[in-house]
Design a protein around this motif. Structure first.
Motif: not given
Lengths: 315, 228
Positions: B9-12, B44-46, B59-61, B64-65
């Motif tokens: 996806g866009d956030a991992a 990084i959230t997880n 967190d895309l804020n 980014n990838f």
């Protein structure tokens, strides 16, 4: 003097305390949780004049009926929700995204969400609840978070610690827009599926079923055939992942999802569309549209800007 | 080694360490997990280690990838001491009331109950990962003669403490949950403690588990929630 509080006369369907959720705990098996519809969560706190990550009450389909005891408090409801404020002599029909004042013995009757699932109740004050891992978010499966990890129940009392009731009424003009297509990025097991299956995924409609909750959304449609293996070695999940088990019907992981799963991943819902996805009630039709990573990142920036602009427009 | 980094996806980030499931590959996953965790990269959230994959969500804020991919590719991966994993003893009661699938397994595997237990209790098990539900360990490897598929129709409710086997793995259900593993017993131990925020899980990736069989009387003594 007794503490200001709400007496819960009717609990509603799935009423829980939520905030921004928990981070960095997936490796223990603890999900993110947090408010399902992030934008409506942020708006409710912004209208109430709270800090960004303050606890709110989330409800699904039907909200609670609450009796307020105490001096006075401001509240607002966000989402697409029908509710009434019942004062001694009259009933006031409430509007979302607008703050109202409750006085002693007033009742707030959150009747239903309108062709959507989740709504939010924020108060200009602090609920007296416990935090775990820096979050109040209730995960009823693992019994983690506020209210001993349980839904808010009939006859219980919800205490309010501090209230900072604002004098002027604040409001925002905003209409939740509907979404026709859910945009996704191809998943890591996209090639497990037959050519026909891939076509079905991107061209046919799927229906949201009743077997949907904070953990996941189950869809029904033409079977997506797997030609490689209907299981993978279990691996991590994130919210928005679309798994397809052996029966060929997609399941989308939502905020309380299990942290590890063993079904092939056909796609992942983009971050910008997550809030609108979770608001689709059972019976809704979904169509998936493929987009690339760069576009998804741009759409997220746009989504964030829109949210910030809405917060600035609150008067 | 880390074979490939893809976007989930866009956030991992999806870090692939290969197809095989074995201790060596898993040790590499855990090594990366610890190194990335220690680096405290903003956004990084997880970080979720599994048998042979590592998923890093963010967190895309903040990031980014491509930015985070570069950071992880350029990370200096250091070794952690090898003796970090602990040995944990887990008592299990295999009374028929708790071993929900033992009869089914005798048929599936075509070996007698006492042989199933003899083989099961003679080994030590390595913890590959924890997750699915909080505190739930994925352990392995079981004896080759004990490898059975999941139940055709998963149970809606598996009692808390149930110990199950499937394929080369065994597990412990940290609380009541749906599931499809073949249940051979139940432990009175609490393996997830939400009041311990730093170490909520009794068993962590890299640990070794030794199961000991206990009688129903001992089980009842250790477990206040027994209703039979």
């Amino acid at each position: 003097m007794t503490m200001s509080h709400f007496k819960v006369i009717r609990s509603g369907i799935n009423t829980t305390f939520q905030d921004l959720g928990r981070k960095n705990l997936y490796h223990f098996g603890i999900p993110f949780s947090g408010a399902m519809d992030n934008r409506n969560y942020l708006l409710s706190n912004a209208i109430a004049g709270n800090k960004e990550n303050a606890p709110v009450i989330e409800f699904a389909f039907q909200g609670p009926l609450l009796k307020f005891k105490g001096e006075r408090i401001n509240f607002n409801i966000t989402g697409n929700v029908n509710f009434n404020i019942i004062k001694k002599k009259n009933i006031i029909e409430g509007n979302c995204y607008q703050s109202y004042t409750l006085e002693d013995e007033d009742e707030l009757d959150i009747l239903s969400t309108n062709s959507s699932v989740y709504g939010y109740l924020a108060i200009s004050g602090e609920f007296d609840i416990q935090f775990q891992w820096d979050s109040c978010s209730t995960n009823t499966k693992a019994k983690i978070g506020a209210n001993d990890g349980k839904k808010i129940d009939k006859d219980q009392q919800v205490n309010i610690l501090n209230s900072h009731s604002l004098n002027s009424s604040r409001k925002l003009e905003y209409l939740n827009s509907k979404i026709e297509n859910i945009r996704v990025i191809k998943g890591t097991n996209f090639n497990y599926f037959s050519e026909e299956g891939k076509k079905i995924f991107f061209e046919n409609e799927f229906t949201v079923t009743k077997l949907s909750d904070r953990m996941g959304m189950r869809l029904e449609g033409d079977k997506i055939e797997n030609v490689v293996d209907t299981n993978i070695k279990s691996e991590g999940l994130i919210k928005g992942v679309i798994q397809v088990p052996a029966d060929g019907n997609p399941i989308i992981m939502l905020s309380d999802h299990g942290t590890i799963g063993g079904y092939p991943k056909i796609g992942i819902v983009i971050s910008a569309d997550y809030d609108k996805l979770v608001q689709l009630p059972p019976g809704s039709k979904i169509k998936f549209k493929e987009i690339e990573l760069l576009e998804a990142e741009m759409l997220f920036k746009l989504y964030q800007m829109e949210t910030q602009n809405l917060i600035l427009k609150i008067q | 080694m880390l074979k490939n980094i893809l976007n989930l996806g866009d956030a991992a980030l999806y870090c692939d360490f290969g197809k095989e499931v074995n201790k060596e590959t898993n040790a590499k996953v855990i090594k990366y997990f610890k190194n990335i965790k220690e680096k405290k990269i903003e956004g990084i959230t997880n970080i979720t280690p599994s048998y042979n994959k590592l998923i890093v969500s963010f967190d895309l804020n903040f990031i980014n990838f491509n930015e985070i991919k570069k950071k992880i590719e350029n990370l200096e991966i250091k070794e952690f001491s090898k003796n970090e994993g602990r040995l944990i003893n887990i008592p299990i009661c295999c009374d028929d009331k708790l071993a929900l699938d033992i009869k089914r397994l005798e048929k599936k595997l075509n070996i007698r109950k006492d042989q199933i237990y003899e083989k099961f209790f003679s080994k030590e098990y390595y913890c590959y990962m924890t997750g699915f539900i909080a505190g739930h360990p994925f352990l392995g490897d079981t004896d080759v003669t004990l490898r059975a598929k999941r139940l055709e129709t998963p149970r809606v409710k598996i009692p808390r403490g149930s110990v199950g086997i499937t394929e080369q793995f065994c597990n412990i259900y940290s609380f009541e949950s749906p599931g499809g593993w073949n249940i051979i017993g139940n432990t009175p131990l609490n393996i997830f403690d939400k009041s311990n925020e730093l170490e909520p899980n009794l068993i962590n990736p890299g640990d070794t588990v030794k199961f000991n069989q206990i009688t129903i009387e001992e089980y009842k003594k250790q477990n206040d929630n027994v209703s039979f």
